[in-house]
Write a protein that holds these residues in place. Sequence first.
Motif, PDB file in Angstrom:
ATOM      1  N   GLN A  72     -21.396 -25.638 -22.673  1.00  0.00           N
ATOM      2  CA  GLN A  72     -21.004 -27.005 -23.169  1.00  0.00           C
ATOM      3  C   GLN A  72     -19.602 -26.787 -23.731  1.00  0.00           C
ATOM      4  OE1 GLN A  72     -22.902 -29.073 -21.733  1.00  0.00           O
ATOM      5  NE2 GLN A  72     -23.202 -30.132 -23.765  1.00  0.00           N
ATOM      6  N   LEU A  73     -19.209 -25.592 -24.245  1.00  0.00           N
ATOM      7  CA  LEU A  73     -17.819 -25.433 -24.625  1.00  0.00           C
ATOM      8  C   LEU A  73     -16.797 -25.659 -23.581  1.00  0.00           C
ATOM      9  CD1 LEU A  73     -18.210 -22.388 -26.939  1.00  0.00           C
ATOM     10  CD2 LEU A  73     -17.757 -24.343 -27.695  1.00  0.00           C
ATOM     11  N   LEU A  74     -17.254 -25.382 -22.419  1.00  0.00           N
ATOM     12  CA  LEU A  74     -16.161 -25.868 -21.332  1.00  0.00           C
ATOM     13  C   LEU A  74     -16.359 -27.118 -20.794  1.00  0.00           C
ATOM     14  CD1 LEU A  74     -17.531 -22.888 -18.618  1.00  0.00           C
ATOM     15  CD2 LEU A  74     -15.719 -22.813 -20.209  1.00  0.00           C
ATOM     16  N   HIS A  75     -16.751 -28.003 -21.890  1.00  0.00           N
ATOM     17  CA  HIS A  75     -16.438 -29.585 -21.624  1.00  0.00           C
ATOM     18  C   HIS A  75     -15.122 -29.817 -22.062  1.00  0.00           C
ATOM     19  CE1 HIS A  75     -17.929 -33.604 -21.347  1.00  0.00           C
ATOM     20  NE2 HIS A  75     -17.244 -33.874 -22.661  1.00  0.00           N
ATOM     21  N   ALA A  76     -14.407 -29.210 -22.975  1.00  0.00           N
ATOM     22  CA  ALA A  76     -13.104 -29.281 -23.393  1.00  0.00           C
ATOM     23  C   ALA A  76     -12.199 -29.391 -22.006  1.00  0.00           C
ATOM     24  CB  ALA A  76     -12.635 -28.010 -24.239  1.00  0.00           C
ATOM     25  N   ALA A  77     -12.423 -28.555 -21.046  1.00  0.00           N
ATOM     26  CA  ALA A  77     -11.637 -28.445 -19.883  1.00  0.00           C
ATOM     27  C   ALA A  77     -11.937 -29.228 -18.915  1.00  0.00           C
ATOM     28  CB  ALA A  77     -11.720 -27.216 -19.185  1.00  0.00           C
ATOM     29  N   THR A  78     -13.235 -29.646 -18.627  1.00  0.00           N
ATOM     30  CA  THR A  78     -13.902 -30.373 -17.597  1.00  0.00           C
ATOM     31  C   THR A  78     -13.836 -31.984 -18.026  1.00  0.00           C
ATOM     32  OG1 THR A  78     -16.175 -30.491 -18.223  1.00  0.00           O
ATOM     33  CG2 THR A  78     -15.317 -28.630 -16.812  1.00  0.00           C
ATOM     34  N   PHE A  79     -13.717 -32.170 -19.124  1.00  0.00           N
ATOM     35  CA  PHE A  79     -13.570 -33.695 -19.559  1.00  0.00           C
ATOM     36  C   PHE A  79     -12.340 -33.810 -20.181  1.00  0.00           C
ATOM     37  CE2 PHE A  79     -13.568 -37.257 -22.551  1.00  0.00           C
ATOM     38  CZ  PHE A  79     -13.835 -38.191 -21.524  1.00  0.00           C
ATOM     39  N   ALA A  80     -12.080 -33.407 -21.421  1.00  0.00           N
ATOM     40  CA  ALA A  80     -10.747 -33.823 -22.117  1.00  0.00           C
ATOM     41  C   ALA A  80      -9.511 -33.227 -21.268  1.00  0.00           C
ATOM     42  CB  ALA A  80     -10.852 -32.981 -23.597  1.00  0.00           C
ATOM     43  N   LEU A  81      -9.390 -32.011 -20.877  1.00  0.00           N
ATOM     44  CA  LEU A  81      -8.178 -31.718 -20.226  1.00  0.00           C
ATOM     45  C   LEU A  81      -8.093 -32.415 -18.835  1.00  0.00           C
ATOM     46  CD1 LEU A  81      -5.986 -29.567 -20.495  1.00  0.00           C
ATOM     47  CD2 LEU A  81      -7.436 -28.090 -18.855  1.00  0.00           C
ATOM     48  N   HIS A  82      -9.092 -32.654 -18.340  1.00  0.00           N
ATOM     49  CA  HIS A  82      -9.062 -33.560 -16.934  1.00  0.00           C
ATOM     50  C   HIS A  82      -8.846 -34.706 -16.986  1.00  0.00           C
ATOM     51  CE1 HIS A  82     -10.790 -35.677 -13.505  1.00  0.00           C
ATOM     52  NE2 HIS A  82     -10.331 -34.826 -12.732  1.00  0.00           N
TER      53      HIS A  82
END
Length: 384
Positions: A294-304
């Motif tokens: 879930q912490l990787l949501h920073a990259a997979t949603f916000a960054l993307h």
Amino acid sequence: MPAQAISFALFLCAYYAHAGTFSTYATLFFAGKGMSVGQIGVLMSMIQVLRIVGPNVWGYVADHSERRVWVLRMTGVAALTAFSGFFFGQTFVQFLLAMVLLNLFTSAQGPLCEALMLSEMRGDLTYYGRIRLWGSIGFIASVMAAAYALDAFGIMALPWIAGGLLVCVVLASLRLKEVKRLEHKTAPPPLWTLLRRREVIAFFCSTALMVSAHTALYTFYSLYLERHGYSKAFIGTMWSLGVTAEVLLFYFQAPLFRRWGARRLMYAALGVGVLRFALIGAAPQQVALLAGAQLLHAATFALHHSASVTTLQRWFSGPLQARGQALFISLSYGIGGSLGGLFLAQCWQRLGPQSVYYVASMMVAGAAVAAGLSFRWQREDGPR
């Protein structure tokens, strides 16, 4: 800082509070109403299907009338009226009609607000992330509060909670003021000319695949965790953990983009996405790994998302700004999300819940290939 920064932040906070709360718990609400997994997949896919139609219709109206704020207010009132169907619906057909009407209007509101923001920023995206993060904050606060309310009062309380948040969306739209579009010395190329470019086609294929993969979260994640014995409070916590990471990324993203650029950060987001979905599928009983994913949501949603919006400005600006944002939502979230949701529903039924996340991981890998082609062709073709 844009003059309407607070107004934009309030609108995004209310909008994503409603959208996040409803999408997070709607699967449980529909299950409580006796809908099957297949029916739930169809109902939830309407969120994505109507993004094919709604943003383009209202984006066209907004661009040609130059009354984007009026369109935001009108769609808010219409969405609130349509939402009344969830209080009275009992059958699949009734819920399907309510989902179609609700999402016909709400699907336009996010891209219209972002088009207003981009017009006021005049191409300077320094503060984009710090305003956009308030949508994520609204999401977190609402999803967590709703989790405890639903545990206390039952899942049938969801329409009251989500309906109240939709009222807040309408009220927030009353603060917004129209923004004059940035005028260009030369006329932009025709929309269909842009859409025929190979680098634009590859870009939208990439974003559509990435969003398709994320329907494994938007449509099935809450049901997936519930089937593995987790409480609504735990489900809300997992969602909030991901969105907290998203908020932090949005806040600190400006120096990342200045140093690394949209292309490298897009590749990073896609690489992390392959790992994230594989982890969710492999470790449903491992709380630490679920939390890490879930912490990787920073990259997979916000960054993307930010890398996509930045890339999109290469082709769609000025008079095409609202329609550019609408196309991004329609092609990526609309077509990509709806097809992804329906396909992953079949994976759930035929291969089991965990297969959904392995397939999502492969979709992200495909998105990375398409993004690589888009960026390569952009360099080869040069500015036009």
